[in-house]
Design a protein around this motif. Structure first.
Motif, mmCIF file in Angstrom:
data_model
loop_
_atom_site.group_PDB
_atom_site.id
_atom_site.type_symbol
_atom_site.label_atom_id
_atom_site.label_comp_id
_atom_site.label_asym_id
_atom_site.label_seq_id
_atom_site.Cartn_x
_atom_site.Cartn_y
_atom_site.Cartn_z
ATOM 1 N N THR A 189 -32.180 -46.270 33.095
ATOM 2 C CA THR A 189 -30.863 -45.751 32.734
ATOM 3 C C THR A 189 -29.730 -46.590 33.299
ATOM 4 O O THR A 189 -28.566 -46.376 32.950
ATOM 5 C CB THR A 189 -30.701 -44.304 33.233
ATOM 6 O OG1 THR A 189 -30.893 -44.269 34.656
ATOM 7 C CG2 THR A 189 -31.710 -43.374 32.572
ATOM 8 N N VAL A 190 -30.063 -47.556 34.171
ATOM 9 C CA VAL A 190 -29.059 -48.428 34.776
ATOM 10 C C VAL A 190 -29.600 -49.861 34.747
ATOM 11 O O VAL A 190 -30.795 -50.091 34.970
ATOM 12 C CB VAL A 190 -28.745 -48.030 36.236
ATOM 13 C CG1 VAL A 190 -27.715 -48.984 36.848
ATOM 14 C CG2 VAL A 190 -28.255 -46.590 36.313
ATOM 15 N N MET A 191 -28.718 -50.804 34.454
ATOM 16 C CA MET A 191 -29.079 -52.220 34.469
ATOM 17 C C MET A 191 -28.069 -52.979 35.320
ATOM 18 O O MET A 191 -26.870 -52.688 35.270
ATOM 19 C CB MET A 191 -29.081 -52.792 33.042
ATOM 20 C CG MET A 191 -29.415 -54.279 32.957
ATOM 21 S SD MET A 191 -29.235 -54.950 31.264
ATOM 22 C CE MET A 191 -30.416 -53.947 30.373
ATOM 23 N N ILE A 192 -28.556 -53.939 36.090
ATOM 24 C CA ILE A 192 -27.693 -54.844 36.843
ATOM 25 C C ILE A 192 -28.115 -56.270 36.492
ATOM 26 O O ILE A 192 -29.289 -56.611 36.574
ATOM 27 C CB ILE A 192 -27.801 -54.623 38.361
ATOM 28 C CG1 ILE A 192 -27.392 -53.189 38.732
ATOM 29 C CG2 ILE A 192 -26.930 -55.629 39.114
ATOM 30 C CD1 ILE A 192 -27.591 -52.847 40.202
ATOM 31 N N HIS A 193 -27.150 -57.092 36.086
ATOM 32 C CA HIS A 193 -27.455 -58.479 35.750
ATOM 33 C C HIS A 193 -26.244 -59.354 36.013
ATOM 34 O O HIS A 193 -25.131 -58.890 36.266
ATOM 35 C CB HIS A 193 -27.926 -58.604 34.295
ATOM 36 C CG HIS A 193 -26.854 -58.462 33.255
ATOM 37 N ND1 HIS A 193 -26.019 -59.492 32.874
ATOM 38 C CD2 HIS A 193 -26.483 -57.385 32.492
ATOM 39 C CE1 HIS A 193 -25.197 -59.081 31.924
ATOM 40 N NE2 HIS A 193 -25.443 -57.804 31.679
ATOM 41 N N GLY A 194 -26.465 -60.667 35.917
ATOM 42 C CA GLY A 194 -25.397 -61.649 36.063
ATOM 43 C C GLY A 194 -25.337 -62.548 34.850
ATOM 44 O O GLY A 194 -25.361 -62.083 33.727
ATOM 45 N N HIS A 195 -25.255 -63.838 35.081
ATOM 46 C CA HIS A 195 -25.318 -64.918 34.108
ATOM 47 C C HIS A 195 -24.050 -65.112 33.287
ATOM 48 O O HIS A 195 -23.588 -66.232 33.110
ATOM 49 C CB HIS A 195 -26.517 -64.747 33.167
ATOM 50 C CG HIS A 195 -26.604 -65.842 32.140
ATOM 51 N ND1 HIS A 195 -26.854 -67.156 32.487
ATOM 52 C CD2 HIS A 195 -26.444 -65.833 30.783
ATOM 53 C CE1 HIS A 195 -26.857 -67.902 31.391
ATOM 54 N NE2 HIS A 195 -26.605 -67.142 30.346
ATOM 55 N N THR A 196 -23.473 -64.056 32.730
ATOM 56 C CA THR A 196 -22.377 -64.214 31.767
ATOM 57 C C THR A 196 -21.039 -64.530 32.424
ATOM 58 O O THR A 196 -20.094 -64.921 31.735
ATOM 59 C CB THR A 196 -22.220 -62.952 30.919
ATOM 60 O OG1 THR A 196 -21.828 -61.856 31.749
ATOM 61 C CG2 THR A 196 -23.521 -62.614 30.196
ATOM 62 N N HIS A 197 -20.925 -64.321 33.734
ATOM 63 C CA HIS A 197 -19.667 -64.536 34.463
ATOM 64 C C HIS A 197 -18.561 -63.619 33.927
ATOM 65 O O HIS A 197 -17.382 -63.984 33.967
ATOM 66 C CB HIS A 197 -19.208 -66.008 34.383
ATOM 67 C CG HIS A 197 -20.176 -66.981 34.974
ATOM 68 N ND1 HIS A 197 -19.855 -68.303 35.197
ATOM 69 C CD2 HIS A 197 -21.443 -66.838 35.409
ATOM 70 C CE1 HIS A 197 -20.890 -68.930 35.733
ATOM 71 N NE2 HIS A 197 -21.867 -68.058 35.865
#
Length: 246
Positions: A189-197
């Motif tokens: 139900t929750v996502m944490i990510h980066g990459h896109t700035h």
């Protein structure tokens, strides 16, 4: 407290960035229970045989000091440092995770990714990613001399900058279908990510997607920060100086 960071792109010729990271380690991360590094900690990683470089030793030593102090460290590879291997992990005292990982906290299932695999509209990058993530390709590349590998990486970085200049923001962002697929496949139900700035908090049909910032303390205003899960389960976003965003 659990902390999450990504997209620092550490490199020797950006001392202000290095100092910002070391301050984060000393002033924030030491009081955490866990620290997740969600990709692109380094601008590039040519292989674990480059561990002895003084700059890399400085970063590894800072991470090792956290591990020795009782902080659990976890690593998900980014598109710049996917060649980090077991030697680096052992030296830094961290655990290497697969590119999709689920954390259970306060009754929630939280999925962690770097984010590049979800930029599916960038067809050229996805083809390149599929190639370089193959074990056979990596084995062949890592068999080359370190100086040769660094030269190849420098060329790839130059080509990437030129390629990105002609791409729209939409192409370089994650796609809704890819995000929905990750939520469905992981039952989270929750996502944490980066990459896109593109740091933000998105509500995706009642599911929350947190995007980590890249770090540029030299910019005006400075950019960077982290996400924290407090002891009571509250998820918060923070700027480089520790100020809470939401």
């Amino acid at each position: 407290m659990i902390l999450f960071i990504s997209d620092l792109h550490l490199q020797e010729d950006r001392p202000a960035l290095t100092e910002a990271f070391l301050r984060f380690v000393d002033e924030r991360a030491r009081s955490a229970r866990q620290l997740y590094l969600l990709g692109d900690l380094f601008e590039y990683w040519a292989g674990d045989d480059d561990l002895d470089a003084p700059f890399h030793q400085r970063i590894v030593s800072s991470l090792r000091s956290l591990a020795d102090g009782g902080v659990e460290l976890f690593w998900i590879a980014g598109n710049r440092d996917f060649l980090v291997g077991d030697a680096f992990a052992q030296a830094a005292g961290l655990t290497l995770l697969p590119e999709t990982w689920v954390v259970e906290d306060h009754g929630r299932r939280i999925v962690l990714v770097h984010g590049d695999a979800q930029c599916t509209m960038d067809v050229n990058y996805m083809a390149f990613r599929a190639q370089v993530r193959q074990p056979a390709w990596q084995q062949q590349f890592l068999a080359m001399p370190l100086t040769q590998r660094k030269g190849i990486i420098a060329g790839l970085r130059d080509n990437s900058r030129k390629d990105q200049a002609g791409k729209s923001d939409e192409i370089m962002d994650v796609t809704p279908a890819a995000i929905a697929a990750v939520f469905a496949e992981t039952d989270t139900t929750v996502m944490i990510h980066g990459h896109t700035h593109r740091p933000a908090l998105h509500d995706v049909d009642g599911k929350l997607r947190y995007v980590l910032p890249d770090w540029e303390p030299e910019a005006t205003p400075p950019r960077g920060g982290w996400i924290a899960i407090d002891d009571d389960g509250t998820i918060t976003r923070h700027t480089l100086d520790g100020s809470r965003i939401d």
